[in-house]
Design a protein around this motif. Structure first.
Motif, PDB file in Angstrom:
ATOM      1  N   ARG A  34      41.551  48.556  43.547  1.00 19.65           N
ATOM      2  CA  ARG A  34      42.127  47.216  43.716  1.00 19.65           C
ATOM      3  C   ARG A  34      41.036  46.267  44.225  1.00 19.65           C
ATOM      4  NH1 ARG A  34      47.785  46.986  43.921  1.00 19.65           N
ATOM      5  NH2 ARG A  34      48.731  49.041  43.785  1.00 19.65           N
ATOM      6  N   GLU A  36      40.447  41.978  45.183  1.00 19.19           N
ATOM      7  CA  GLU A  36      41.005  40.640  45.354  1.00 19.19           C
ATOM      8  C   GLU A  36      39.891  39.723  45.839  1.00 19.19           C
ATOM      9  OE1 GLU A  36      44.201  38.459  48.291  1.00 19.19           O
ATOM     10  OE2 GLU A  36      44.615  40.527  47.667  1.00 19.19           O
ATOM     11  N   VAL A  47      37.188  46.334  33.910  1.00 23.20           N
ATOM     12  CA  VAL A  47      38.401  46.554  34.695  1.00 23.20           C
ATOM     13  C   VAL A  47      39.128  47.725  34.032  1.00 23.20           C
ATOM     14  CG1 VAL A  47      40.567  45.557  35.506  1.00 23.20           C
ATOM     15  CG2 VAL A  47      38.511  44.125  35.351  1.00 23.20           C
ATOM     16  N   LYS A  52      43.788  47.150  39.458  1.00 20.55           N
ATOM     17  CA  LYS A  52      44.607  45.957  39.681  1.00 20.55           C
ATOM     18  C   LYS A  52      43.700  44.933  40.351  1.00 20.55           C
ATOM     19  CE  LYS A  52      49.010  48.396  40.136  1.00 20.55           C
ATOM     20  NZ  LYS A  52      49.262  48.390  38.741  1.00 20.55           N
ATOM     21  N   VAL A  53      43.483  43.803  39.663  1.00 24.32           N
ATOM     22  CA  VAL A  53      42.522  42.805  40.126  1.00 24.32           C
ATOM     23  C   VAL A  53      43.201  41.450  40.224  1.00 24.32           C
ATOM     24  CG1 VAL A  53      40.381  41.602  39.534  1.00 24.32           C
ATOM     25  CG2 VAL A  53      40.586  44.059  39.104  1.00 24.32           C
ATOM     26  N   GLN A  54      42.985  40.768  41.349  1.00 23.77           N
ATOM     27  CA  GLN A  54      43.382  39.375  41.534  1.00 23.77           C
ATOM     28  C   GLN A  54      42.108  38.637  41.902  1.00 23.77           C
ATOM     29  OE1 GLN A  54      46.735  39.993  44.433  1.00 23.77           O
ATOM     30  NE2 GLN A  54      47.714  38.538  43.061  1.00 23.77           N
ATOM     31  N   VAL A  64      38.624  44.297  29.839  1.00 24.72           N
ATOM     32  CA  VAL A  64      39.841  44.504  30.617  1.00 24.72           C
ATOM     33  C   VAL A  64      40.703  45.561  29.946  1.00 24.72           C
ATOM     34  CG1 VAL A  64      41.907  43.430  31.591  1.00 24.72           C
ATOM     35  CG2 VAL A  64      39.797  42.092  31.388  1.00 24.72           C
ATOM     36  N   GLU A  67      45.117  45.678  34.884  1.00 24.37           N
ATOM     37  CA  GLU A  67      45.831  44.442  35.208  1.00 24.37           C
ATOM     38  C   GLU A  67      44.892  43.480  35.921  1.00 24.37           C
ATOM     39  OE1 GLU A  67      49.484  44.992  37.348  1.00 24.37           O
ATOM     40  OE2 GLU A  67      49.951  46.821  36.231  1.00 24.37           O
ATOM     41  N   ILE A  68      44.950  42.214  35.502  1.00 22.34           N
ATOM     42  CA  ILE A  68      44.129  41.201  36.169  1.00 22.34           C
ATOM     43  C   ILE A  68      44.847  39.864  36.175  1.00 22.34           C
ATOM     44  CG2 ILE A  68      42.809  40.727  34.077  1.00 22.34           C
ATOM     45  CD1 ILE A  68      40.360  40.251  35.982  1.00 22.34           C
ATOM     46  N   GLN A  69      44.763  39.189  37.320  1.00 19.50           N
ATOM     47  CA  GLN A  69      45.266  37.827  37.479  1.00 19.50           C
ATOM     48  C   GLN A  69      44.112  37.001  38.003  1.00 19.50           C
ATOM     49  OE1 GLN A  69      48.566  38.287  40.223  1.00 19.50           O
ATOM     50  NE2 GLN A  69      50.008  38.067  38.540  1.00 19.50           N
ATOM     51  N   LEU A  72      38.955  33.880  34.056  1.00 14.80           N
ATOM     52  CA  LEU A  72      37.800  34.629  33.587  1.00 14.80           C
ATOM     53  C   LEU A  72      36.878  33.708  32.812  1.00 14.80           C
ATOM     54  CD1 LEU A  72      39.532  37.852  32.168  1.00 14.80           C
ATOM     55  CD2 LEU A  72      38.717  37.411  34.501  1.00 14.80           C
ATOM     56  N   TYR A  86      46.930  40.658  31.347  1.00  8.72           N
ATOM     57  CA  TYR A  86      46.120  39.588  31.916  1.00  8.72           C
ATOM     58  C   TYR A  86      46.910  38.294  32.014  1.00  8.72           C
ATOM     59  CZ  TYR A  86      42.662  35.899  32.270  1.00  8.72           C
ATOM     60  OH  TYR A  86      41.984  34.785  32.654  1.00  8.72           O
TER      61      TYR A  86
END
Length: 141
Positions: A34, A36, A47, A52-54, A64, A67-69, A72, A86
């Motif tokens: 993870r 952030e 990823v 899980k990336v924020q 990717v 999951e990414i928010q 980019l 995404y």
């Protein structure tokens, strides 16, 4: 013999790791845990499926699978693999989206897309009421 994957991604955030903050590196990084915050690199970031990336990410290339928010930006390419989830705005010279990938956001792709300054709305500075370059209705009143 050295593993070529380790040479491409010499930095790894393992599956049990949690990192919050700003991260910079030069070559490549694989995120399996993870994350952030913010990533700035002249290299590549991957990823992984379980990640899980924020974060807002600026890199040469972004792949990717997890999951990414966040927003980019890639000077070369962004790849959204089949398992990617995404949400955010992206800007890249090239974009590859595999069948099955889920994406929600705005896209700006092409050589001109990556020339825009970070923080500028994706697609350039939109005029009120429409997309950049589109004629605008006359205002009466």
């Amino acid at each position: 013999m050295a593993d070529p994957a380790n040479q491409e991604y010499p930095t790894i955030l393992g599956p049990d790791a949690v990192f919050k903050g700003e991260l910079t590196f030069e070559k490549g990084m694989r995120v399996m845990g993870r994350f952030e915050g913010k990533v700035l690199t002249s290299g590549r970031i991957h990823v992984a499926r379980e990640a899980k990336v924020q974060a807002d990410v600026e890199a040469a290339a972004i792949i990717v699978e997890g999951e990414i928010q966040g927003n980019l930006s890639a000077s070369d390419r962004i790849e959204l693999k089949q398992t990617a989830r995404y949400e955010g705005d992206l800007r890249a010279a090239k974009l590859v989206v595999d069948e099955g990938a889920v994406f929600n956001g705005h896209v700006s792709v092409g050589p001109e897309a990556v020339k825009a300054r970070p923080g500028q709305p994706v697609g350039g500075a939109a005029r009120p009421g429409g997309m950049p370059g589109q004629p605008q209705p006359a205002k009466v009143g």
